[in-house]
Design a protein around this motif. Structure first.
Motif, short mmCIF file in Angstrom:
data_model
loop_
_atom_site.label_atom_id
_atom_site.label_comp_id
_atom_site.label_asym_id
_atom_site.label_seq_id
_atom_site.Cartn_x
_atom_site.Cartn_y
_atom_site.Cartn_z
N ASN A 144 37.99 35.47 70.42
CA ASN A 144 37.61 36.88 70.33
C ASN A 144 38.72 37.73 69.73
N TYR A 145 39.56 37.11 68.92
CA TYR A 145 40.55 37.82 68.13
C TYR A 145 40.82 37.03 66.86
N GLY A 148 22.07 33.30 62.42
CA GLY A 148 22.49 34.67 62.51
C GLY A 148 24.00 34.79 62.51
N ILE A 149 24.52 35.64 63.38
CA ILE A 149 25.96 35.85 63.51
C ILE A 149 26.38 35.51 64.94
N PRO A 150 27.65 35.16 65.15
CA PRO A 150 28.11 34.98 66.53
C PRO A 150 27.97 36.31 67.28
N VAL A 151 27.15 36.32 68.31
CA VAL A 151 26.80 37.56 68.99
C VAL A 151 27.97 38.06 69.83
N PRO A 152 27.95 39.33 70.23
CA PRO A 152 29.06 39.85 71.04
C PRO A 152 29.18 39.11 72.37
N ASP A 153 30.35 39.19 72.99
CA ASP A 153 30.51 38.67 74.34
C ASP A 153 29.58 39.42 75.29
N GLY A 154 29.29 38.78 76.42
CA GLY A 154 28.38 39.38 77.39
C GLY A 154 26.98 38.83 77.22
N PRO A 155 25.96 39.56 77.69
CA PRO A 155 24.58 39.07 77.62
C PRO A 155 24.14 38.82 76.18
#
Length: 477
Positions: free
Chosen positions: A305-306, A337-344
């Motif tokens: 995540n960085y 698609g794209i790597p989705v955000p962290d979380g749900p």
């Protein structure tokens, strides 16, 4: 601004959606999306999740110390996040299998468990080769393991990332290796398996060599092959470039009726099919595997995540195991698609009475089919900006932008943190007005009005008849 040709294609797709909506006939819908919370596991790279017939999921992955093989077991994919982790094997103190324990994969073959992994030697940690463990125990977490030795290939060179699959009754092994005479770090290969799960036989086929710009950033790499078989095709994903933010996925495609050992049967994607995304804060997605939650195929992968890494990326321990649903285009090919955000993980809102999805187009909310990019139609369902008891729908590729009503029209806009915006972007999620298994979204600040498709665009409107109830009903996929 998108090109005129893309605009024309969108308008044609919108026209199709309008025609379908006017027909008003409910369309069969896929099972509701299973939602996950990412990451599944911190500091676990090269993840492999295997769903067994015993009803359990098994997770193996590389640990940052590179010194052991770990295994988790849970009844659900999400349950792997909190499942107890067991060390099933440790590296040797010297000689073979004494360094760089990488990329374990667990498989169940002919009534026994097998773990494929790569390892170096104590006297040469970069002398990486492929090895296999075997267990006849019903539960591989608690069972004992036997070393079955090294997988022999035509060249005694750097080799890793063995994976296996069955196609048309034939078991294959696919892996990455450095081939003499080819100036790359690794290429992807395929062969049939022989008398046992650690022996290959017959022709060895070179499937792909990294030559494109996105395959050769930092290093010339094609590794980590994984196979997905759907819709009359065989898809083989692989990881490319250095293991920093350049890491990404490519894909080969073959017909299910083709000879998989014929290189001409395979077509390479000209561009990465999954790559870093600054908006969602996900970098270097790769070394994937596939599993299923029973309703959908699931992409399993690692990333960070960085973006910026100090020193050798292999010494950075913070690659995490993540999952997200695989979607399919109308031609049957997967869209990661794209790597989705962290979380749900996000969902797509599919119209109850059409084969179309809610998406944003120049920030206006509307229905469309075969949405590209996929993330335009993915929304994270979160606790409402106006407070508990409501939900808000956050854009996946524009974090901080939410579906909100303005002058009774639905738009995707960036929050200004005002009370008005929070109320306009908050909805009460109800059982579907046309089908209780689906959902409808009632406005918080205009009770009795719902998010509704009207002519392919989304509005906030009252619902007074059967057509309106169908137009205001969506499935979460």
């Amino acid at each position: 601004m998108k090109g005129q040709s893309m605009r024309t294609a969108r308008l044609l797709a919108l026209l199709l959606a309008v025609i379908t909506c006017v027909a008003g006939t409910p369309v069969a819908s896929a099972a509701p999306a299973v939602r996950y919370t990412n990451p599944i596991a911190e500091r676990r790279a090269d993840p492999h999740i295997f769903r067994h017939t015993d009803g359990f999921y098994y997770l193996t992955a590389t640990v940052p110390e590179y010194d052991r093989i770990v295994l988790r077991r849970a009844a659900t994919i999400q349950g792997l996040a909190t499942a107890q982790e067991t060390v099933i094997w440790r590296k040797h103190t010297s000689g073979e299998m004494a360094a760089h324990i990488w990329a374990p994969e667990i498989h169940f073959i002919n009534g026994k468990w097998y773990v494929y992994f790569a390892a170096g030697r104590s006297d040469d940690v970069w002398r990486i080769r492929m090895y296999v463990l075997e267990s006849s125990s019903a539960n591989p977490v608690t069972g004992s393991w036997t070393e079955r030795g090294r997988i022999t290939t035509p060249w005694d060179t750097f080799s890793l990332d063995a994976s296996t699959f069955v196609h048309n009754g034939v078991r294959y092994l696919t892996w990455a290796q450095q081939e003499p005479g080819i100036a790359t770090n690794s290429n992807v290969y395929l062969a049939r398996m022989g008398a046992n799960p650690w022996t290959i036989t017959g022709t060895v086929t070179r499937l792909t060599v990294p030559t494109l710009a996105w395959e050769t950033r930092g290093f010339k790499v094609a590794e980590g092959p994984a196979v997905l078989q759907r819709n009359g095709k065989v898809f083989l994903t692989y990881s490319a470039s250095a293991t920093d933010a350049n890491y990404c996925l490519g894909m080969l495609t073959a017909s299910a009726a083709a000879d998989l050992l014929n290189p001409a049967s395979w077509t390479k994607s000209p561009d990465p099919v999954f790559a870093s995304n600054t908006a969602t804060g996900q970098y270097g997605p790769g070394h994937n595997s596939f599993t299923t939650d029973g309703a959908s195929d699931v992409l399993v992968y690692h990333d960070r995540n960085y973006r910026d890494i100090s020193g050798d990326p292999l010494n950075d321990p913070n690659r995490r195991t993540r999952v997200q649903k695989v979607y399919y285009r109308s031609d049957g090919t997967p869209d990661f698609g794209i790597p989705v955000p962290d979380g749900p993980t996000p969902v797509r809102l599919k119209a109850y009475n059409a084969t179309s999805f809610v998406r944003h187009w120049e920030y206006r909310a509307r229905l469309d089919t075969d949405v590209s990019p996929l993330a335009d139609s993915q929304f994270k369902v979160i606790t409402g900006l106006a407070g508990s008891g409501t939900v808000s729908l956050e854009s996946t590729n524009f974090p901080g932008y939410y579906l909100r009503h303005r002058n009774n029209e639905l738009w995707v806009e960036r929050t200004d943190s005002s009370t008005l915006f929070r109320n306009d972007a908050s909805f009460t999620q109800r059982a579907g007005l046309a089908a209780s298994s689906a959902v409808s979204f009632e406005s918080l600040n205009f009770p009795g009005t719902y998010v509704r498709n009207n002519g392919g665009l989304l509005f906030l409107q009252a619902v007074t008849d059967a057509q309106g109830r169908a137009d205001a009903t969506f499935t979460l996929e």
